[in-house]
Design a protein around this motif. Structure first.
Motif, PDB file in Angstrom:
ATOM      1  N   MET A  49      19.580  -7.491  19.241  1.00  0.00           N
ATOM      2  CA  MET A  49      20.307  -7.351  17.976  1.00  0.00           C
ATOM      3  C   MET A  49      19.554  -8.076  16.863  1.00  0.00           C
ATOM      4  SD  MET A  49      22.975  -6.007  16.502  1.00  0.00           S
ATOM      5  CE  MET A  49      24.215  -5.686  17.752  1.00  0.00           C
ATOM      6  N   LYS A  50      19.039  -9.250  17.156  1.00  0.00           N
ATOM      7  CA  LYS A  50      18.272 -10.013  16.171  1.00  0.00           C
ATOM      8  C   LYS A  50      17.012  -9.239  15.766  1.00  0.00           C
ATOM      9  CE  LYS A  50      16.316 -14.591  15.396  1.00  0.00           C
ATOM     10  NZ  LYS A  50      16.065 -15.913  15.959  1.00  0.00           N
ATOM     11  N   ALA A  51      16.356  -8.614  16.729  1.00  0.00           N
ATOM     12  CA  ALA A  51      15.167  -7.813  16.432  1.00  0.00           C
ATOM     13  C   ALA A  51      15.521  -6.616  15.555  1.00  0.00           C
ATOM     14  CB  ALA A  51      14.518  -7.344  17.738  1.00  0.00           C
ATOM     15  N   ALA A  52      16.634  -5.950  15.849  1.00  0.00           N
ATOM     16  CA  ALA A  52      17.067  -4.811  15.034  1.00  0.00           C
ATOM     17  C   ALA A  52      17.330  -5.247  13.601  1.00  0.00           C
ATOM     18  CB  ALA A  52      18.314  -4.175  15.643  1.00  0.00           C
ATOM     19  N   LYS A  53      17.949  -6.393  13.444  1.00  0.00           N
ATOM     20  CA  LYS A  53      18.263  -6.901  12.105  1.00  0.00           C
ATOM     21  C   LYS A  53      17.004  -7.336  11.351  1.00  0.00           C
ATOM     22  CE  LYS A  53      22.983  -8.261  13.118  1.00  0.00           C
ATOM     23  NZ  LYS A  53      23.952  -9.368  13.240  1.00  0.00           N
ATOM     24  N   SER A  54      15.935  -7.630  12.068  1.00  0.00           N
ATOM     25  CA  SER A  54      14.700  -8.066  11.421  1.00  0.00           C
ATOM     26  C   SER A  54      13.907  -6.904  10.817  1.00  0.00           C
ATOM     27  CB  SER A  54      13.813  -8.826  12.417  1.00  0.00           C
ATOM     28  OG  SER A  54      13.181  -7.930  13.313  1.00  0.00           O
ATOM     29  N   CYS A  55      14.239  -5.678  11.179  1.00  0.00           N
ATOM     30  CA  CYS A  55      13.493  -4.509  10.703  1.00  0.00           C
ATOM     31  C   CYS A  55      13.954  -4.115   9.300  1.00  0.00           C
ATOM     32  CB  CYS A  55      13.689  -3.331  11.655  1.00  0.00           C
ATOM     33  SG  CYS A  55      12.824  -1.840  11.090  1.00  0.00           S
ATOM     34  N   PRO A  56      13.049  -4.151   8.316  1.00  0.00           N
ATOM     35  CA  PRO A  56      13.456  -3.821   6.952  1.00  0.00           C
ATOM     36  C   PRO A  56      13.809  -2.343   6.759  1.00  0.00           C
ATOM     37  CG  PRO A  56      11.099  -4.240   7.042  1.00  0.00           C
ATOM     38  CD  PRO A  56      11.654  -4.566   8.400  1.00  0.00           C
ATOM     39  N   TYR A  57      13.382  -1.468   7.672  1.00  0.00           N
ATOM     40  CA  TYR A  57      13.650  -0.037   7.545  1.00  0.00           C
ATOM     41  C   TYR A  57      14.761   0.455   8.466  1.00  0.00           C
ATOM     42  CZ  TYR A  57       9.900   0.532   4.274  1.00  0.00           C
ATOM     43  OH  TYR A  57       9.134   0.448   3.145  1.00  0.00           O
ATOM     44  N   ARG A  58      15.414  -0.454   9.171  1.00  0.00           N
ATOM     45  CA  ARG A  58      16.548  -0.116  10.049  1.00  0.00           C
ATOM     46  C   ARG A  58      16.181   0.993  11.034  1.00  0.00           C
ATOM     47  NH1 ARG A  58      17.721  -4.627   8.659  1.00  0.00           N
ATOM     48  NH2 ARG A  58      19.401  -5.134   7.241  1.00  0.00           N
ATOM     49  N   VAL A  59      15.042   0.818  11.685  1.00  0.00           N
ATOM     50  CA  VAL A  59      14.535   1.779  12.655  1.00  0.00           C
ATOM     51  C   VAL A  59      15.310   1.712  13.965  1.00  0.00           C
ATOM     52  CG1 VAL A  59      12.496   2.346  14.047  1.00  0.00           C
ATOM     53  CG2 VAL A  59      12.239   1.785  11.620  1.00  0.00           C
ATOM     54  N   ILE A  60      15.808   0.524  14.297  1.00  0.00           N
ATOM     55  CA  ILE A  60      16.473   0.291  15.584  1.00  0.00           C
ATOM     56  C   ILE A  60      17.983   0.366  15.392  1.00  0.00           C
ATOM     57  CG2 ILE A  60      16.803  -1.327  17.487  1.00  0.00           C
ATOM     58  CD1 ILE A  60      14.083  -2.610  16.534  1.00  0.00           C
ATOM     59  N   SER A  61      18.614   1.254  16.134  1.00  0.00           N
ATOM     60  CA  SER A  61      20.076   1.350  16.132  1.00  0.00           C
ATOM     61  C   SER A  61      20.589   0.829  17.464  1.00  0.00           C
ATOM     62  CB  SER A  61      20.538   2.794  15.941  1.00  0.00           C
ATOM     63  OG  SER A  61      20.147   3.271  14.679  1.00  0.00           O
ATOM     64  N   ILE A  62      21.649   0.037  17.405  1.00  0.00           N
ATOM     65  CA  ILE A  62      22.241  -0.568  18.594  1.00  0.00           C
ATOM     66  C   ILE A  62      23.662  -0.025  18.742  1.00  0.00           C
ATOM     67  CG2 ILE A  62      22.891  -2.719  19.743  1.00  0.00           C
ATOM     68  CD1 ILE A  62      19.906  -2.612  19.214  1.00  0.00           C
ATOM     69  N   PHE A  63      23.966   0.434  19.951  1.00  0.00           N
ATOM     70  CA  PHE A  63      25.282   0.971  20.267  1.00  0.00           C
ATOM     71  C   PHE A  63      25.887   0.184  21.419  1.00  0.00           C
ATOM     72  CE2 PHE A  63      22.810   4.303  18.378  1.00  0.00           C
ATOM     73  CZ  PHE A  63      23.694   4.985  17.561  1.00  0.00           C
ATOM     74  N   ASP A  64      27.194   0.066  21.434  1.00  0.00           N
ATOM     75  CA  ASP A  64      27.888  -0.507  22.575  1.00  0.00           C
ATOM     76  C   ASP A  64      27.755   0.489  23.716  1.00  0.00           C
ATOM     77  OD1 ASP A  64      30.402  -0.659  24.354  1.00  0.00           O
ATOM     78  OD2 ASP A  64      30.445  -2.572  23.267  1.00  0.00           O
ATOM     79  N   ALA A  65      27.219   0.059  24.839  1.00  0.00           N
ATOM     80  CA  ALA A  65      26.955   0.962  25.959  1.00  0.00           C
ATOM     81  C   ALA A  65      28.228   1.554  26.540  1.00  0.00           C
ATOM     82  CB  ALA A  65      26.169   0.238  27.050  1.00  0.00           C
ATOM     83  N   GLU A  66      29.310   0.816  26.489  1.00  0.00           N
ATOM     84  CA  GLU A  66      30.557   1.288  27.084  1.00  0.00           C
ATOM     85  C   GLU A  66      31.322   2.226  26.157  1.00  0.00           C
ATOM     86  OE1 GLU A  66      34.597  -0.802  28.592  1.00  0.00           O
ATOM     87  OE2 GLU A  66      32.722  -1.670  29.334  1.00  0.00           O
ATOM     88  N   SER A  67      31.504   1.825  24.912  1.00  0.00           N
ATOM     89  CA  SER A  67      32.333   2.613  23.993  1.00  0.00           C
ATOM     90  C   SER A  67      31.542   3.631  23.181  1.00  0.00           C
ATOM     91  CB  SER A  67      33.076   1.685  23.027  1.00  0.00           C
ATOM     92  OG  SER A  67      32.169   1.108  22.096  1.00  0.00           O
ATOM     93  N   GLY A  68      30.227   3.418  23.045  1.00  0.00           N
ATOM     94  CA  GLY A  68      29.407   4.289  22.216  1.00  0.00           C
ATOM     95  C   GLY A  68      29.453   3.940  20.737  1.00  0.00           C
ATOM     96  N   GLU A  69      30.218   2.912  20.378  1.00  0.00           N
ATOM     97  CA  GLU A  69      30.350   2.499  18.984  1.00  0.00           C
ATOM     98  C   GLU A  69      29.015   1.970  18.467  1.00  0.00           C
ATOM     99  OE1 GLU A  69      32.691  -0.868  16.321  1.00  0.00           O
ATOM    100  OE2 GLU A  69      33.019  -0.773  18.475  1.00  0.00           O
ATOM    101  N   GLN A  70      28.639   2.405  17.259  1.00  0.00           N
ATOM    102  CA  GLN A  70      27.416   1.903  16.653  1.00  0.00           C
ATOM    103  C   GLN A  70      27.675   0.515  16.123  1.00  0.00           C
ATOM    104  OE1 GLN A  70      25.380   4.617  14.053  1.00  0.00           O
ATOM    105  NE2 GLN A  70      24.042   3.041  13.266  1.00  0.00           N
ATOM    106  N   LEU A  71      26.900  -0.450  16.609  1.00  0.00           N
ATOM    107  CA  LEU A  71      27.055  -1.851  16.219  1.00  0.00           C
ATOM    108  C   LEU A  71      26.125  -2.248  15.084  1.00  0.00           C
ATOM    109  CD1 LEU A  71      27.221  -3.331  19.824  1.00  0.00           C
ATOM    110  CD2 LEU A  71      29.141  -2.738  18.319  1.00  0.00           C
ATOM    111  N   PHE A  72      24.937  -1.635  15.059  1.00  0.00           N
ATOM    112  CA  PHE A  72      23.967  -1.930  14.013  1.00  0.00           C
ATOM    113  C   PHE A  72      23.025  -0.759  13.860  1.00  0.00           C
ATOM    114  CE2 PHE A  72      20.137  -3.539  12.140  1.00  0.00           C
ATOM    115  CZ  PHE A  72      20.640  -4.273  11.088  1.00  0.00           C
ATOM    116  N   PRO A  73      22.622  -0.397  12.656  1.00  0.00           N
ATOM    117  CA  PRO A  73      23.229  -0.850  11.415  1.00  0.00           C
ATOM    118  C   PRO A  73      24.630  -0.264  11.276  1.00  0.00           C
ATOM    119  CG  PRO A  73      21.564   0.818  10.955  1.00  0.00           C
ATOM    120  CD  PRO A  73      21.543   0.548  12.428  1.00  0.00           C
ATOM    121  N   MET A  74      25.457  -0.964  10.556  1.00  0.00           N
ATOM    122  CA  MET A  74      26.821  -0.485  10.362  1.00  0.00           C
ATOM    123  C   MET A  74      26.759   0.788   9.541  1.00  0.00           C
ATOM    124  SD  MET A  74      28.604  -2.578  12.067  1.00  0.00           S
ATOM    125  CE  MET A  74      30.221  -2.056  11.586  1.00  0.00           C
TER     126      MET A  74
END
Length: 81
Positions: A49-74
Motif C-alpha cells: 500500500m505504501k508503494a502504491a501511494k508513492s507512485c505519482p501516476y497512480r499506476v498501482i491499484s490495490i483491492f481487498d482480496a475478499e470483497s473486491g473493494e478498491q482500496l487505493f486509489p480511492m
C-alpha cells in the motif's frame, strides 16, 4: 491467503521506480522501464500500500482480496456513476 489483489496500469507508468524502492520484494522495472509485479512467495502487506501511494501516476491499484473493494486509489464519486 493474501489480503490484497494488485493491478498495474503499465501504460501510465513513467519509470520513477519509487514502488520498487519501497517494496522491492513485489515491484521491479522491466527492460521496457515499466513496472512489473515480481513473482513472490510473500503475501502482500502494508508495504505494498505504501508503494502504491508513492507512485505519482497512480499506476498501482490495490483491492481487498475478499470483497473486491478498491482500496487505493480511492475512486472519485464521478467514476462510480
Amino acid at each position: 491467503m493474501s489480503k490484497f489483489r494488485i493491478e498495474l496500469n503499465q501504460a501510465k507508468c513513467q519509470a520513477y521506480g519509487r514502488c520498487s524502492l519501497v517494496a522491492p520484494a513485489f515491484f521491479e522495472l522491466g527492460e521496457d522501464r515499466k513496472v512489473r509485479l515480481r513473482v513472490s512467495n510473500q503475501s502482500p502487506d502494508d508495504v505494498v500500500m505504501k508503494a502504491a501511494k508513492s507512485c505519482p501516476y497512480r499506476v498501482i491499484s490495490i483491492f481487498d482480496a475478499e470483497s473486491g473493494e478498491q482500496l487505493f486509489p480511492m475512486r472519485r464519486t464521478s467514476e462510480l456513476s
